[in-house]
Structure formats: structure tokens, C-alpha cells
Design a protein around this motif. Sequence first.
Motif, PDB file in Angstrom:
ATOM      1  N   ILE A 290      15.584   3.339   0.466  1.00 23.83           N
ATOM      2  CA  ILE A 290      14.496   4.213   0.910  1.00 23.83           C
ATOM      3  C   ILE A 290      15.008   5.380   1.755  1.00 23.83           C
ATOM      4  CG2 ILE A 290      12.820   2.331   0.897  1.00 23.83           C
ATOM      5  CD1 ILE A 290      12.894   2.434   3.994  1.00 23.83           C
ATOM      6  N   ARG A 291      14.144   6.392   1.865  1.00 21.68           N
ATOM      7  CA  ARG A 291      14.334   7.468   2.838  1.00 21.68           C
ATOM      8  C   ARG A 291      13.350   7.197   3.959  1.00 21.68           C
ATOM      9  NH1 ARG A 291      15.128  13.380   0.899  1.00 21.68           N
ATOM     10  NH2 ARG A 291      15.101  13.469   3.161  1.00 21.68           N
ATOM     11  N   LYS A 292      13.867   6.861   5.107  1.00 16.81           N
ATOM     12  CA  LYS A 292      13.017   6.408   6.212  1.00 16.81           C
ATOM     13  C   LYS A 292      12.055   7.485   6.702  1.00 16.81           C
ATOM     14  CE  LYS A 292      16.131   2.820   7.612  1.00 16.81           C
ATOM     15  NZ  LYS A 292      16.949   2.210   8.623  1.00 16.81           N
ATOM     16  N   ASP A 293      12.349   8.733   6.421  1.00 12.87           N
ATOM     17  CA  ASP A 293      11.460   9.807   6.847  1.00 12.87           C
ATOM     18  C   ASP A 293      10.356  10.102   5.825  1.00 12.87           C
ATOM     19  OD1 ASP A 293      13.410  10.770   5.061  1.00 12.87           O
ATOM     20  OD2 ASP A 293      13.258  12.813   5.853  1.00 12.87           O
ATOM     21  N   GLU A 294      10.414   9.467   4.644  1.00 10.68           N
ATOM     22  CA  GLU A 294       9.429   9.722   3.588  1.00 10.68           C
ATOM     23  C   GLU A 294       8.743   8.470   3.055  1.00 10.68           C
ATOM     24  OE1 GLU A 294      11.175  11.770   0.303  1.00 10.68           O
ATOM     25  OE2 GLU A 294      11.561  13.601   1.438  1.00 10.68           O
ATOM     26  N   ASP A 295       9.441   7.356   3.047  1.00  7.56           N
ATOM     27  CA  ASP A 295       8.981   6.161   2.347  1.00  7.56           C
ATOM     28  C   ASP A 295       8.509   5.076   3.311  1.00  7.56           C
ATOM     29  OD1 ASP A 295       9.844   7.455   0.026  1.00  7.56           O
ATOM     30  OD2 ASP A 295      11.822   6.523   0.116  1.00  7.56           O
ATOM     31  N   SER A 296       7.765   4.130   2.745  1.00  4.50           N
ATOM     32  CA  SER A 296       7.252   3.021   3.553  1.00  4.50           C
ATOM     33  C   SER A 296       7.253   1.744   2.724  1.00  4.50           C
ATOM     34  CB  SER A 296       5.826   3.348   3.995  1.00  4.50           C
ATOM     35  OG  SER A 296       5.218   2.238   4.569  1.00  4.50           O
ATOM     36  N   ILE A 297       7.763   0.678   3.311  1.00  4.18           N
ATOM     37  CA  ILE A 297       7.686  -0.658   2.717  1.00  4.18           C
ATOM     38  C   ILE A 297       7.207  -1.597   3.815  1.00  4.18           C
ATOM     39  CG2 ILE A 297       8.901  -2.560   1.596  1.00  4.18           C
ATOM     40  CD1 ILE A 297      10.924  -0.511   0.561  1.00  4.18           C
ATOM     41  N   VAL A 298       6.182  -2.382   3.519  1.00  3.40           N
ATOM     42  CA  VAL A 298       5.613  -3.290   4.519  1.00  3.40           C
ATOM     43  C   VAL A 298       5.694  -4.717   3.986  1.00  3.40           C
ATOM     44  CG1 VAL A 298       3.581  -3.861   5.889  1.00  3.40           C
ATOM     45  CG2 VAL A 298       4.033  -1.473   5.280  1.00  3.40           C
ATOM     46  N   PHE A 299       6.235  -5.621   4.807  1.00  3.66           N
ATOM     47  CA  PHE A 299       6.306  -7.043   4.488  1.00  3.66           C
ATOM     48  C   PHE A 299       5.222  -7.747   5.301  1.00  3.66           C
ATOM     49  CE2 PHE A 299      10.466  -5.439   3.644  1.00  3.66           C
ATOM     50  CZ  PHE A 299      10.986  -6.219   2.621  1.00  3.66           C
ATOM     51  N   TYR A 300       4.283  -8.369   4.622  1.00  2.00           N
ATOM     52  CA  TYR A 300       3.262  -9.172   5.294  1.00  2.00           C
ATOM     53  C   TYR A 300       3.626 -10.634   5.098  1.00  2.00           C
ATOM     54  CZ  TYR A 300       0.478  -4.895   5.195  1.00  2.00           C
ATOM     55  OH  TYR A 300       0.036  -3.614   5.356  1.00  2.00           O
ATOM     56  N   ARG A 301       4.027 -11.291   6.160  1.00  2.00           N
ATOM     57  CA  ARG A 301       4.373 -12.707   6.082  1.00  2.00           C
ATOM     58  C   ARG A 301       3.083 -13.516   6.115  1.00  2.00           C
ATOM     59  NH1 ARG A 301       7.914 -13.137  10.207  1.00  2.00           N
ATOM     60  NH2 ARG A 301       9.592 -12.578   8.830  1.00  2.00           N
ATOM     61  N   GLN A 302       2.963 -14.482   5.211  1.00  2.00           N
ATOM     62  CA  GLN A 302       1.773 -15.333   5.152  1.00  2.00           C
ATOM     63  C   GLN A 302       2.096 -16.720   5.676  1.00  2.00           C
ATOM     64  OE1 GLN A 302       0.714 -15.036   0.889  1.00  2.00           O
ATOM     65  NE2 GLN A 302      -1.300 -14.578   1.704  1.00  2.00           N
ATOM     66  N   CYS A 303       1.299 -17.169   6.618  1.00  2.00           N
ATOM     67  CA  CYS A 303       1.439 -18.552   7.059  1.00  2.00           C
ATOM     68  C   CYS A 303       0.894 -19.445   5.931  1.00  2.00           C
ATOM     69  CB  CYS A 303       0.669 -18.787   8.355  1.00  2.00           C
ATOM     70  SG  CYS A 303      -1.126 -18.737   8.187  1.00  2.00           S
ATOM     71  N   PRO A 304       1.278 -20.717   5.889  1.00  2.00           N
ATOM     72  CA  PRO A 304       0.791 -21.598   4.815  1.00  2.00           C
ATOM     73  C   PRO A 304      -0.735 -21.646   4.725  1.00  2.00           C
ATOM     74  CG  PRO A 304       2.600 -22.642   5.953  1.00  2.00           C
ATOM     75  CD  PRO A 304       2.254 -21.387   6.732  1.00  2.00           C
ATOM     76  N   ARG A 305      -1.391 -21.662   5.862  1.00  2.00           N
ATOM     77  CA  ARG A 305      -2.860 -21.714   5.845  1.00  2.00           C
ATOM     78  C   ARG A 305      -3.445 -20.439   5.230  1.00  2.00           C
ATOM     79  NH1 ARG A 305      -7.267 -21.182  10.109  1.00  2.00           N
ATOM     80  NH2 ARG A 305      -8.955 -22.350   9.158  1.00  2.00           N
ATOM     81  N   CYS A 306      -2.883 -19.294   5.588  1.00  2.00           N
ATOM     82  CA  CYS A 306      -3.364 -18.024   5.035  1.00  2.00           C
ATOM     83  C   CYS A 306      -3.126 -17.961   3.525  1.00  2.00           C
ATOM     84  CB  CYS A 306      -2.683 -16.851   5.716  1.00  2.00           C
ATOM     85  SG  CYS A 306      -3.129 -16.668   7.448  1.00  2.00           S
ATOM     86  N   ALA A 307      -1.971 -18.434   3.078  1.00  2.00           N
ATOM     87  CA  ALA A 307      -1.661 -18.414   1.650  1.00  2.00           C
ATOM     88  C   ALA A 307      -2.665 -19.248   0.860  1.00  2.00           C
ATOM     89  CB  ALA A 307      -0.245 -18.920   1.413  1.00  2.00           C
ATOM     90  N   GLU A 308      -3.123 -20.350   1.437  1.00  2.00           N
ATOM     91  CA  GLU A 308      -4.107 -21.196   0.766  1.00  2.00           C
ATOM     92  C   GLU A 308      -5.471 -20.533   0.671  1.00  2.00           C
ATOM     93  OE1 GLU A 308      -4.271 -24.796   3.005  1.00  2.00           O
ATOM     94  OE2 GLU A 308      -2.247 -25.410   2.436  1.00  2.00           O
TER      95      GLU A 308
END
Length: 97
Positions: A55-73
Amino acid sequence: MENYIIAYDIRDDRRRLKIYKTLKDYAVPVQYSVFECSLRKEEYLMLRYKLEKLIRKDEDSIVFYRQCPRCAERVERLGTSRDPFGDGVFIVTAAED
């Protein structure tokens, strides 16, 4: 193993394709620019490292959303969205007011 939802916004078409191909090695596309995956700590760190190099940090965006087991269910899917890790069985519940 931990579940993640990964969303990205990449400006350049070539970089976007590289990001997409890299993510496909680790995750399942569920929407345009959205992937779901279940990763071990080492896999997560390797994926982050690879994506950071692309990525180019001044232009791009990547977001990681971690899911807890309860949320995934509790994930609800409508329409053509399929659970990439499920067995094809969908449970539909009424929404609470």
C-alpha cells in the motif's frame, strides 16, 4: 485462530489488484473490497506485513476488524452473501425491537 473482516480502499488499480490477490491467499471475498478469514497469529502477521509493503500509506486504507467468537456467531447475512466458513445452513431470526 481468530476471525477477521478485512476491508480496503485502494486508489490505484494495479495496487488494488495486488492487494486483492494477496488477500485471496489468506481470506475469502464476501463483498467488493471486503474479505473474511480465520487466521493463526503467524498468518495474520505475515498478511499484515505483505499488505503494508503493497500500500501507499498516504493514499490507501486497509482495516482489520477482529471478531470475538461471540460476535462471529451473531453475524447475520441477507441476500446472496454466503458464510465462507459455514456448512450452507442459514439460521434466520427475528430482529429484537
